[in-house]
Write a protein that holds these residues in place. Sequence first.
Motif, PDB file in Angstrom:
ATOM      1  N   ALA A   1       0.832  -1.206   0.000  1.00  0.00           N
ATOM      2  CA  ALA A   1       0.000   0.000   0.000  1.00  0.00           C
ATOM      3  C   ALA A   1       0.864   1.252   0.000  1.00  0.00           C
TER       4      ALA A   1
ATOM      5  N   ALA B   1      -3.460   1.398   8.600  1.00  0.00           N
ATOM      6  CA  ALA B   1      -4.198   0.426   7.795  1.00  0.00           C
ATOM      7  C   ALA B   1      -5.225  -0.294   8.656  1.00  0.00           C
TER       8      ALA B   1
ATOM      9  N   ILE C   1      -5.260  -1.902  -6.600  1.00  0.00           N
ATOM     10  CA  ILE C   1      -5.091  -0.884  -5.574  1.00  0.00           C
ATOM     11  C   ILE C   1      -5.681   0.413  -6.080  1.00  0.00           C
ATOM     12  N   ASP C   2      -6.713   0.885  -5.409  1.00  0.00           N
ATOM     13  CA  ASP C   2      -7.358   2.145  -5.783  1.00  0.00           C
ATOM     14  C   ASP C   2      -6.936   3.228  -4.803  1.00  0.00           C
ATOM     15  N   THR C   3      -6.382   4.317  -5.329  1.00  0.00           N
ATOM     16  CA  THR C   3      -5.880   5.394  -4.490  1.00  0.00           C
ATOM     17  C   THR C   3      -6.635   6.685  -4.753  1.00  0.00           C
TER      18      THR C   3
ATOM     19  N   THR D   1      -5.458   7.984   0.357  1.00  0.00           N
ATOM     20  CA  THR D   1      -5.976   6.691   0.791  1.00  0.00           C
ATOM     21  C   THR D   1      -5.693   5.645  -0.279  1.00  0.00           C
ATOM     22  N   ALA D   2      -5.661   4.392   0.168  1.00  0.00           N
ATOM     23  CA  ALA D   2      -5.508   3.265  -0.753  1.00  0.00           C
ATOM     24  C   ALA D   2      -6.347   2.102  -0.244  1.00  0.00           C
ATOM     25  N   THR D   3      -6.983   1.405  -1.172  1.00  0.00           N
ATOM     26  CA  THR D   3      -7.695   0.173  -0.841  1.00  0.00           C
ATOM     27  C   THR D   3      -7.153  -0.940  -1.712  1.00  0.00           C
TER      28      THR D   3
ATOM     29  N   SER E   1      -7.555  -4.702  -3.078  1.00  0.00           N
ATOM     30  CA  SER E   1      -8.630  -5.672  -3.297  1.00  0.00           C
ATOM     31  C   SER E   1      -8.110  -6.848  -4.100  1.00  0.00           C
TER      32      SER E   1
ATOM     33  N   PRO F   1     -12.243  -6.600  -0.711  1.00  0.00           N
ATOM     34  CA  PRO F   1     -11.287  -5.693  -0.062  1.00  0.00           C
ATOM     35  C   PRO F   1     -10.433  -6.434   0.963  1.00  0.00           C
TER      36      PRO F   1
ATOM     37  N   THR G   1      -7.502  -1.335   3.770  1.00  0.00           N
ATOM     38  CA  THR G   1      -7.662   0.061   3.399  1.00  0.00           C
ATOM     39  C   THR G   1      -6.730   0.889   4.264  1.00  0.00           C
TER      40      THR G   1
END
Length: 285
Positions: free
Chosen positions: A42, A60, A73-75, A88-90, A92, A97, A100
């Motif tokens: 992350a 986290a 990884i969605d930021t 932020t980062a998630t 999956s 998920p 996060t």
Amino acid sequence: MGEFERATAVEPGERPGRYRAEIAEGWDIGGNANGGYLLAIAARALVAATGRPAPVSLTAHYLSPGQPGRLDIDTTVIREGRRFATATATLSAAGRPVLTALGTFGEPGGGPGNIEVASWVDGGPPDLPPPEDCAGDPDRAEAAAAVAIQQPPSFATRVEQRLHPEDIGFFRGEPTGEARIRGWFRLRNGEPMDAIALTCAIDAFPPTIFNLDLPVGWTPTLELTVHVRRRPAPGWLACAFTTRFVTDGLLEEDGEIWDSEGHLVAQGRQLALVPRPTGTVPSGL
């Protein structure tokens, strides 16, 4: 590129703010990816997203166990300032998920330019024998937990640890009665430690409560916070972890990491679940 850097690498995804990574084989404890290792992935994604060189503070929350395989990884960058950016980062896996995180990124250790900053330190590195006089079996750090859940140790073979001889009673089935683990840490094959590697090191040691009269097994992390105080000097890191409260099935663990020049380089605190009796491994959190 070293083994840790390869195992935590990220690459741009199919849209802005998305990255791809792989949970590598062998960075697990009993089949579940080590929490600090996941946090390091992350951190790499957020360094890329913010364009800042290193994490300064990163928290986290762990949502489900990580298994080897692809991560999306969605930021989202929340704020960009002169010194720091917050994002932020998630993470999956197959739409599920795993973790996060919320972090502030910049340059740890001092103000901008040549501005001198004040320092005051009430403490010091743990009192450790030299690494060669500490417990050095590379499998030992997680062996007790691995045996308890009938899985071979894995994460401990990816890093180098030397545990204080006074803190390994749990391995012999003789817990010390003090929730404390001290030891040395470094990456293998001379791979340098940087700020991202510190986010892994803060969660690399056996749980402190293994030295209490409690079940020895998987100790799932619910939340982990890391403060990176400065980049570490080359060499072994001196680490100390303690727990003061084990209540209602939860425990806290506080950690300090000091570099070879005697500087405090990272602090951590995590909230975790007390291990279940041997043989009962939860499938989720």
